[in-house]
Scaffold this active site. Structure first.
Site, PDB file in Angstrom:
ATOM      1  N   ASP A 103       0.843  -1.199   0.000  1.00  0.00           N
ATOM      2  CA  ASP A 103       0.000   0.000   0.000  1.00  0.00           C
ATOM      3  C   ASP A 103       0.877   1.249   0.000  1.00  0.00           C
ATOM      4  O   ASP A 103       2.040   1.201   0.404  1.00  0.00           O
ATOM      5  CB  ASP A 103      -0.889   0.031   1.253  1.00  0.00           C
ATOM      6  CG  ASP A 103      -1.855  -1.135   1.286  1.00  0.00           C
ATOM      7  OD1 ASP A 103      -2.145  -1.702   0.212  1.00  0.00           O
ATOM      8  OD2 ASP A 103      -2.300  -1.487   2.400  1.00  0.00           O
TER       9      ASP A 103
HETATM   10  N1  URA Z   1      -1.244  -5.895   3.945  1.00  0.00           N
HETATM   11  C1  URA Z   1      -1.718  -4.637   3.933  1.00  0.00           C
HETATM   12  O1  URA Z   1      -2.766  -4.354   4.511  1.00  0.00           O
HETATM   13  N2  URA Z   1      -1.021  -3.710   3.264  1.00  0.00           N
HETATM   14  C2  URA Z   1       0.145  -3.960   2.614  1.00  0.00           C
HETATM   15  O2  URA Z   1       0.733  -3.054   2.040  1.00  0.00           O
HETATM   16  C3  URA Z   1       0.608  -5.264   2.661  1.00  0.00           C
HETATM   17  C4  URA Z   1      -0.097  -6.221   3.325  1.00  0.00           C
END
Ligand code: URA
Length: 236
Positions: A103
């Site tokens: 993310d």
């Molecule tokens: N899980 C999440 O919620 N975000 C990420 O970036 C990776 C795994």
């Protein structure tokens, strides 16, 4: 077979325009002979290409480990947002892609490569490639949470979506807890949704391992390096 200008640009000698200029200037030799035509086709594995006498061998695939900072998206290009590829030097080959996504606000280990087959293998849900995350979460993580994560839980919105068993280790309990979580899959926003499902909120998320790879602790956020031979052997 590959065009001479693409060969040089792929190897980071310069942009397509810059390498065409070098070729015109007679600075490039192929098998010892000056080559002035950018569209000459070469067998990339056998040709001996040199810039002013310095050999430039062709690496078909390249592999980099990036310590992704917050605020950039895991994409090759984006109209509005800065991407992980914007963090790499402009001379780098243009066909690299991030393997999977973190993310925008997640930091840590991201693999970048132009080896599509490897990327496909690592991302295949059937392969169960482990990923370990360090997180700070708002909420009191207990042994009960460890059990729930260990059994798998429903993170679906509307319809059921069950996670596979995941290994949760508590580093520090409190109003804000610190944990390490190892997943064997990679559903969309999975870590955040797992904590959401037990009434907690992820405040900080960092990926520390991806399959056989561990984030190099000497890489500051935003820094990257090629994988070492040892890492390559483990990976391939
Ligand atoms: N899980 C999440 O919620 N975000 C990420 O970036 C990776 C795994």
């Amino acid at each position: 077979m590959i065009r001479l200008d693409k060969y040089l640009a792929d190897m980071g000698v310069g942009t397509r325009t810059e390498v065409k200029r070098l070729i015109r200037q007679g600075k490039i030799t192929v098998n010892g002979i000056t080559e002035k035509s950018a569209d000459t086709k070469l067998e990339e594995r056998n040709a001996l290409v040199a810039l002013e006498g310095r050999a430039i061998s062709y690496a078909q695939y390249e592999y980099y480990m990036l310590n992704k900072p917050a605020g950039v998206v895991s994409a090759r290009s984006d109209k509005r947002e800065k991407t992980v590829l914007d963090l790499m030097e402009s001379g780098k080959r243009k066909d690299l892609s991030p393997v999977g996504r973190l993310d925008k606000d997640t930091v840590g280990l991201l693999l970048l490569t132009n080896d599509g087959a490897l990327a496909h293998r690592l991302l295949s849900p059937k392969k169960h490639v482990d990923k370990t995350y360090y997180a700070r979460v708002k909420g009191f993580v207990t042994e009960d949470t460890v059990m729930q994560f260990g059994e798998g839980l429903d993170i679906g919105e509307g319809q059921e979506e069950w996670t596979m068993p995941a290994s949760l280790r508590i580093i520090r309990q409190g109003d804000i807890s610190e944990i390490r979580l190892t997943l064997q899959e990679g559903k969309y926003h999975q870590v955040k949704r797992m904590f959401q499902a037990v009434g907690m909120e992820v405040l900080y998320l960092k990926r520390e391992t991806f399959g056989v790879l561990t984030l190099d602790s000497s890489l500051a956020e935003g820094e990257y390096r090629r994988l070492t031979n040892e890492e390559m052997e483990l990976l391939l």
